[in-house]
Motif scaffolding. Structure first.
Motif, PDB file in Angstrom:
ATOM      1  N   SER A 199     -23.723  49.986  81.756  1.00  0.00           N
ATOM      2  CA  SER A 199     -22.786  50.306  82.832  1.00  0.00           C
ATOM      3  C   SER A 199     -22.431  49.055  83.621  1.00  0.00           C
ATOM      4  CB  SER A 199     -23.400  51.333  83.790  1.00  0.00           C
ATOM      5  OG  SER A 199     -23.599  52.563  83.142  1.00  0.00           O
ATOM      6  N   LYS A 200     -21.159  48.940  83.982  1.00  0.00           N
ATOM      7  CA  LYS A 200     -20.709  47.815  84.810  1.00  0.00           C
ATOM      8  C   LYS A 200     -21.014  48.121  86.267  1.00  0.00           C
ATOM      9  CE  LYS A 200     -16.391  47.425  83.436  1.00  0.00           C
ATOM     10  NZ  LYS A 200     -15.033  46.820  83.333  1.00  0.00           N
ATOM     11  N   GLN A 201     -22.275  47.934  86.649  1.00  0.00           N
ATOM     12  CA  GLN A 201     -22.679  48.212  88.019  1.00  0.00           C
ATOM     13  C   GLN A 201     -23.837  47.289  88.384  1.00  0.00           C
ATOM     14  OE1 GLN A 201     -25.028  51.663  88.804  1.00  0.00           O
ATOM     15  NE2 GLN A 201     -25.326  52.135  86.646  1.00  0.00           N
ATOM     16  N   ASN A 213     -20.479  46.987  77.210  1.00  0.00           N
ATOM     17  CA  ASN A 213     -20.344  47.912  78.339  1.00  0.00           C
ATOM     18  C   ASN A 213     -19.338  49.008  77.995  1.00  0.00           C
ATOM     19  OD1 ASN A 213     -17.778  46.737  78.746  1.00  0.00           O
ATOM     20  ND2 ASN A 213     -18.574  45.306  80.277  1.00  0.00           N
ATOM     21  N   GLU A 214     -19.079  49.896  78.950  1.00  0.00           N
ATOM     22  CA  GLU A 214     -18.202  51.020  78.670  1.00  0.00           C
ATOM     23  C   GLU A 214     -16.758  50.611  78.409  1.00  0.00           C
ATOM     24  OE1 GLU A 214     -19.584  50.068  81.607  1.00  0.00           O
ATOM     25  OE2 GLU A 214     -19.222  51.665  83.066  1.00  0.00           O
ATOM     26  N   SER A 268     -27.379  47.496  86.706  1.00  0.00           N
ATOM     27  CA  SER A 268     -27.523  46.942  85.355  1.00  0.00           C
ATOM     28  C   SER A 268     -27.929  45.474  85.371  1.00  0.00           C
ATOM     29  CB  SER A 268     -26.210  47.102  84.585  1.00  0.00           C
ATOM     30  OG  SER A 268     -25.876  48.462  84.423  1.00  0.00           O
TER      31      SER A 268
END
Length: 285
Positions: free
Chosen positions: A146-148, A180-181, A151
């Motif tokens: 996840s781009k957060q 990533n997504e 992570s």
């Protein structure tokens, strides 16, 4: 049956046993409510000590852990070096400190106080060694990073890395590239990835979800000192990998490891070898 306070009956693999609460109530075990740092120690010196300490402090703050007043950098250093010394690893060692929120509660903890655990293992080499061995990789597409912000932290929730490691083993790969997504390149299983295209050295930005690596930070500084080399943090797509001249990954323990093969593409290893020399010179000073 009267049990001693702090002990109780559990079922372990179908057998009843008396168990204390050290594991069954541990939030790091139950919920992955823990962060960690893995460090390299050479001749009584912790490499990149300050960077490790401040990354750990930042991670604890992000997870709302309570940082003890005496958990200073000097305390951090002393605890690690004492553990290494007590184990007799005087030349070169790997140390891991895991910080976990104390027992209590379910998803919602009843306290934000912490405890920590340090364990160590000997390392063969004091300096970083560039290994001229084959390293074949491919993309891992079963699950995505996840781009957060979470992570980018080193938490004990590494199920994605575990399943990707099993995938690599089942497919005779030496490593996997995580996406990533948005289907962009994030990192490999054990570290940050770098790509050389011509005179450009590129690595994904932290905003893509990659680990905020200690050696990544150091290598960005060192590479920028190389004349004629442009160092960039930008998004890398899987299609870009096919156009790369060189791929390698970094972590504090191994240093720099070249990736030699990605699908039908073979890569050179000149820049990785060169950067290992720069890294060792930096560490020695």
């Amino acid at each position: 049956m009267n049990l001693i306070q702090g002990f109780f009956m559990i079922n372990f693999n179908g057998n009843s046993a008396i168990q204390d609460t050290s594991l069954t109530h541990n939030r790091g075990f139950l919920y992955g409510d823990a962060v960690f740092e893995t460090l390299k120690i050479v001749q009584g010196k912790i490499l990149f000590l300050e960077d490790h300490y401040f990354r750990l402090m930042a991670s604890m703050r992000i997870l709302r852990m309570e940082i003890p007043m005496d958990f200073t950098m000097e305390f951090f250093e002393d605890q690690l070096l004492t553990t290494v010394k007590n184990n007799g690893y005087s030349d070169s060692a790997r140390a891991r400190i895991t910080v976990f929120r104390n027992d209590g509660g379910y998803y919602l903890p009843i306290t934000n106080t912490i405890s920590f655990l340090i364990h160590t293992a000997p390392l063969e080499n004091q300096i970083y060694i560039w290994e001229s061995k084959k390293c074949e990789v491919d993309l891992y597409k079963d699950f995505f990073v996840s781009k957060q912000l979470l992570s980018t932290l080193k938490t004990t929730n590494k199920v994605l890395h575990v399943t990707a490691s099993i995938y690599a083993n089942e497919n005779d790969l030496d490593n996997c590239i995580l996406l990533n997504e948005s289907k962009n390149v994030v990192e490999v299983l054990q570290g940050n990835i770098f790509m050389l295209q011509g005179e450009k050295l590129i690595t994904p930005p932290i905003s893509e979800g990659c680990c905020n690596g200690i050696l990544r930070k150091q290598l960005l500084k060192l590479a920028k000192k190389i004349e004629g080399l442009e160092v960039i943090e930008e998004v890398i797509s899987p299609f870009d990998l096919q156009k790369a001249d060189e791929l390698f990954f970094t972590n504090v323990i191994k240093g720099i490891q070249s990736i030699t093969n990605y699908r039908k593409k073979e890569f050179t290893t000149v820049m990785a070898n060169r950067l290992v020399h720069h890294l060792n010179e930096f560490v020695a000073n």
